[in-house]
Design a protein around this motif. Sequence first.
Motif, short mmCIF file in Angstrom:
data_model
loop_
_atom_site.label_atom_id
_atom_site.label_comp_id
_atom_site.label_asym_id
_atom_site.label_seq_id
_atom_site.Cartn_x
_atom_site.Cartn_y
_atom_site.Cartn_z
N ARG A 149 0.83 -1.20 0.00
CA ARG A 149 0.00 0.00 0.00
C ARG A 149 0.86 1.25 0.00
O ARG A 149 2.04 1.23 0.34
CB ARG A 149 -0.91 0.03 1.23
CG ARG A 149 -1.86 -1.13 1.37
CD ARG A 149 -2.87 -1.19 0.24
NE ARG A 149 -3.67 0.01 0.16
CZ ARG A 149 -4.75 0.26 0.91
NH1 ARG A 149 -5.16 -0.64 1.81
NH2 ARG A 149 -5.44 1.38 0.76
N GLY A 150 0.22 2.39 -0.37
CA GLY A 150 0.86 3.68 -0.24
C GLY A 150 0.94 4.08 1.22
O GLY A 150 0.64 3.29 2.12
N VAL A 151 1.30 5.34 1.48
CA VAL A 151 1.63 5.74 2.84
C VAL A 151 0.46 5.58 3.81
O VAL A 151 0.57 4.89 4.83
CB VAL A 151 2.14 7.20 2.86
CG1 VAL A 151 2.38 7.65 4.30
CG2 VAL A 151 3.44 7.32 2.06
N ILE A 152 -0.68 6.20 3.52
CA ILE A 152 -1.82 6.10 4.44
C ILE A 152 -2.32 4.66 4.52
O ILE A 152 -2.64 4.16 5.61
CB ILE A 152 -2.95 7.05 4.01
CG1 ILE A 152 -2.50 8.51 4.21
CG2 ILE A 152 -4.23 6.78 4.81
CD1 ILE A 152 -3.53 9.54 3.78
N GLY A 153 -2.37 3.97 3.40
CA GLY A 153 -2.79 2.58 3.39
C GLY A 153 -1.88 1.69 4.21
O GLY A 153 -2.33 0.74 4.86
N ALA A 160 2.49 11.21 -2.96
CA ALA A 160 1.12 11.72 -2.80
C ALA A 160 0.19 11.15 -3.86
O ALA A 160 -0.98 10.85 -3.59
CB ALA A 160 1.12 13.25 -2.87
N VAL A 161 0.69 10.96 -5.09
CA VAL A 161 -0.14 10.42 -6.17
C VAL A 161 -0.62 9.01 -5.81
O VAL A 161 -1.81 8.69 -5.91
CB VAL A 161 0.63 10.41 -7.50
CG1 VAL A 161 -0.14 9.61 -8.56
CG2 VAL A 161 0.87 11.83 -7.99
N THR A 162 0.31 8.15 -5.40
CA THR A 162 -0.05 6.78 -5.03
C THR A 162 -1.05 6.77 -3.89
O THR A 162 -2.07 6.06 -3.93
CB THR A 162 1.21 5.98 -4.63
OG1 THR A 162 2.03 5.79 -5.79
CG2 THR A 162 0.83 4.62 -4.06
N PHE A 165 7.76 3.28 -3.26
CA PHE A 165 8.42 2.45 -4.27
C PHE A 165 8.44 0.99 -3.84
O PHE A 165 8.32 0.09 -4.68
CB PHE A 165 9.84 2.95 -4.52
CG PHE A 165 9.91 4.16 -5.44
CD1 PHE A 165 8.78 4.90 -5.72
CD2 PHE A 165 11.10 4.54 -6.02
CE1 PHE A 165 8.83 6.01 -6.56
CE2 PHE A 165 11.18 5.63 -6.87
CZ PHE A 165 10.03 6.36 -7.13
N GLY A 166 8.62 0.73 -2.54
CA GLY A 166 8.60 -0.64 -2.05
C GLY A 166 7.26 -1.31 -2.25
O GLY A 166 7.18 -2.53 -2.44
#
Length: 489
Positions: A76-80, A333-335, A242-243
């Motif tokens: 997941r992205g940051v918040i996820g 931010a996009v992800t 990226f991970g």
Amino acid sequence: MSDASARTVREQWGSRFGFLMAMLGAMVGAGNIWRMPFTTGENGGGAFLVAYIILLFLIAVPGLMAETVFGSYTDRGVIGAFKSAFGEGRAEGLGLVVVLVNIALMSYYAPIIGWTLYYAAHSLLLTFSQSGFQSQAFWDSFSGSPMLTVGMDTLAMAATAGVLLFGIKDGIERVVKWMIPFLVLALIAIGIKGLTLPGAMDGLAFAFTPKWEYLSKSSTWIAALGQALFSTGLGWGIALTFGSYLSKNDDVPLGGGVFTAIGNTSVGLLAIFATFPAVFAFGFEPSDGSKLAFVVLPKVFGGMAGGQIWAILFFVGFLFATFSSGLAITEVAVTTISEETRLSRKSTVLAVVGGIWLLSLPSAYSGDFLNTMDFMFGNWGLPLATLLIILTVGWKLEAEPIRVVALNRNSDIHVGRWWVGIIKYLIPIVMVLIMAIYVVTNVSKSLAQTVGGVVLMAVLLVGSVLIMGALRGRGGSRDAPETATGGGD
């Protein structure tokens, strides 16, 4: 499962080489080409490099491994990723802090990309080799013209949007796979040329001969740690994002830690090779600060045989370095937003880039505002974001099980138990100390900025937690995943 994750199959990197170049491109930017040479010059040359390399491998490499595996483990992205760790609710606000710090950092990094775009264009126009060229007057004319600085900032953000619209594999990966090799070759060529200049050995002696007394100064170690964090991008959310696009068979310790650190350091050292021999050969001071890249070097290239070629290599390479970093920073931010909303990737890219562009205008217009943003978010925002990521990996996901079942899976580099202590204790303590030292050392110099920075971080943290709690309609830890389990070494 969220609506976003139900809609799409998550994209992945097309190749390991593409991922490695993307990580290197993300971390190699203004921090290496612009910041590292003058920071080295201001902090005792070789002694600073000794402190930098120690802290790079003690703090930054284990931290990058942790941040990368956080994204790889949660997909997941940051918040996820924070939602996966804590469950849906207020704790997702910790991820929102990282995203907001990232956006703030990009808002004043974008104008710097614009600077390099302007200089790269003028290197192609052979401006720096023209008769009577004055590098200080050129810089003053550019930096004092809001039309030029805002215009270059706008072009930089438009180009960023253009690449990100194509996604991870066809956008970022495709661009950085040729940008980064060009940058490395350009710096090698300039470094070799610099070694032929009279007095070049004096520059290398300054850079690589340690003045050991500097290692007894706390300022040297603080500057070295700041450089390690700034140039590797630890805590920016880039490695996490990226991970999250890695396949389960990829090697996290190699790509997310060791290769990135070695590549990052190598480019920084190449920048010193490209800078100091020329600086000493032409009688400038290595402690001339940020003027080295934008004032001193254009003057040096103008006085060198074949200077037009060397100027093109340097400034086009410099542009590639800053632009590739800008792509990575913006992708965070996009992800995240594309995952957490119903927006398509195209709509998300345009919304994120448009928002960052608006936020970047004050920094593009005023160098003083840019410096204030760097003081606020570079000194406190980045350590705060790093602290939140590392504490989550170390204590919520639990570092030892993560090391066994995720970090060492398919890894050619075995990560031992030493990593657990660094993640759980050393890095958090260092981040807290850094923020405390900045408060103590800067409160007498700038009371308003120091107090403002501390208050801003407190408001950012509390506000983000409350906002996410309100958006989700409840707190708690619903759907929090079980932490990984495992044992042995």
